[in-house]
Enzyme design. Structure first.
Site, PDB file in Angstrom:
ATOM      1  N   GLU A  35      -2.596  -4.265  -8.672  1.00 47.00           N
ATOM      2  CA  GLU A  35      -3.750  -4.690  -9.458  1.00 47.00           C
ATOM      3  C   GLU A  35      -3.436  -5.863 -10.391  1.00 47.00           C
ATOM      4  O   GLU A  35      -4.353  -6.479 -10.944  1.00 47.00           O
ATOM      5  CB  GLU A  35      -4.288  -3.506 -10.270  1.00 47.00           C
ATOM      6  CG  GLU A  35      -4.959  -2.453  -9.398  1.00 47.00           C
ATOM      7  CD  GLU A  35      -5.461  -1.259 -10.189  1.00 47.00           C
ATOM      8  OE1 GLU A  35      -5.002  -1.070 -11.331  1.00 47.00           O
ATOM      9  OE2 GLU A  35      -6.290  -0.520  -9.648  1.00 47.00           O
ATOM     10  N   GLU A  89      12.224  11.215  -0.642  1.00 47.52           N
ATOM     11  CA  GLU A  89      12.562  11.217  -2.072  1.00 47.52           C
ATOM     12  C   GLU A  89      13.956  11.745  -2.342  1.00 47.52           C
ATOM     13  O   GLU A  89      14.514  11.553  -3.415  1.00 47.52           O
ATOM     14  CB  GLU A  89      11.544  12.039  -2.859  1.00 47.52           C
ATOM     15  CG  GLU A  89      11.610  13.528  -2.615  1.00 47.52           C
ATOM     16  CD  GLU A  89      10.654  14.288  -3.525  1.00 47.52           C
ATOM     17  OE1 GLU A  89      11.142  15.176  -4.244  1.00 47.52           O
ATOM     18  OE2 GLU A  89       9.451  13.982  -3.509  1.00 47.52           O
TER      19      GLU A  89
END
Length: 304
Positions: free
Chosen positions: A90, A121
């Site tokens: 963004e 992960e």
């Protein structure tokens, strides 16, 4: 890590505890369920407020890095990784930062944005390798994001970043976290047990989103991407943003629509430059030179 050790590790995390206020949530009416969730969510801003000094210190670290040509790199897995990628993606349309100035890395790569990549992960070496792959340098700042504060992928990345001399920030939702110990600055809002035990996309995710909003927005304000409270470096890449750019020029200068639109055309569609030209009466070349002297900060250019 053996299951026994992992169970003991998780038992120490407040984000993994059982919430005594939601033990009967499965018996509640729909309205009572959402009321309960809302009541728990109200605790999140309070937790974030308690770590504002650490957030401010991280912003100063990030701003210093960006001013010397470094990057802000978010590193996380699962929900934490997705929030980092979201914040990074963004920044270009909101603040017209160059592509690659703010980077979001997620364990498992791009596919993990849309579908969980099981086991990604747990790979600490992958966290390091992903940073190597973007040529991390000591000019950059790495923000490792993990609600639990113990994700191996993030730990591996932060250890590498620290050894390289890059700036390091940890964002976790458990105090005294493992990633916090690996970073120069630890941001650890303690939001308490989740509404649904262990579902850290809830309060923990909300806390992380609030902190990431502050890290990027405050950094961009310090870099001069905002004048008053207007996004003066917005990239007018579609019709809505084009209209917003005109409106921002109008709000900043008091000009009418046609004058603002004409100023934008004269300023090569650069909102900040159009505002400076209108407020100062300068031509494009001198206005651009003033902005450069003021390091892109409009208020400095107006005072020049």
């Amino acid at each position: 890590m053996r299951h026994h050790d992992l169970l003991n590790d998780l038992a120490r995390l407040t984000s993994e505890g059982r919430n005594p206020d939601t033990l009967d949530i499965d018996l509640k009416s729909t309205l009572d369920i959402v009321t309960t969730i809302n009541a728990q969510d109200q605790r999140v801003p309070e937790a974030v407020a308690r770590v504002l000094p650490e957030i401010a210190a991280a912003v100063d670290l990030i701003v210093a890095a960006l001013r010397r040509g470094g990057r802000l790199v978010y590193l996380g897995a699962g929900t934490s990784g997705r929030l980092g990628v979201l914040d990074a993606s963004e920044c270009p349309p909101t603040f017209s930062v160059p592509a690659g100035m703010v980077v979001g890395l997620i364990a498992g790569g791009e596919a993990a944005m849309f579908r969980a990549q099981e086991g990604a992960e747990d790979d600490a070496a992958r966290g390091e390798q992903d940073l190597r792959d973007i040529d991390l340098s000591d000019k950059d700042v790495v923000v490792g994001i993990a609600a639990s504060g113990r994700t191996p992928y993030v730990l591996g990345g932060l250890r590498y970043a620290r050894a390289l001399g890059a700036g390091t920030v940890a964002l976790a939702c458990n105090p005294g976290s493992a990633i916090g110990r690996e970073a120069a600055i630890a941001i650890e809002p303690e939001v308490g047990p989740e509404v649904i035990t262990g579902s850290t996309r809830l309060k923990s995710g909300t806390a992380q989103k609030l902190v990431l909003n502050m890290l990027s927005t405050a950094s961009m304000i310090r870099l001069g991407k905002v004048y008053q409270n207007l996004m003066v470096d917005v990239n007018a890449s579609n019709e809505k943003l084009e209209a917003r750019a005109i409106r921002i020029v109008m709000q900043a200068t008091g000009a009418d629509e046609s004058t603002a639109a004409r100023a934008l055309d004269d300023a090569d569609r650069e909102v900040k430059l159009a505002i400076l030209m209108l407020l100062s009466g300068l031509g494009k070349a001198e206005a651009r030179a003033r902005l450069q002297r003021g390091q892109g900060v409009l208020r400095r250019a107006l005072e020049d």
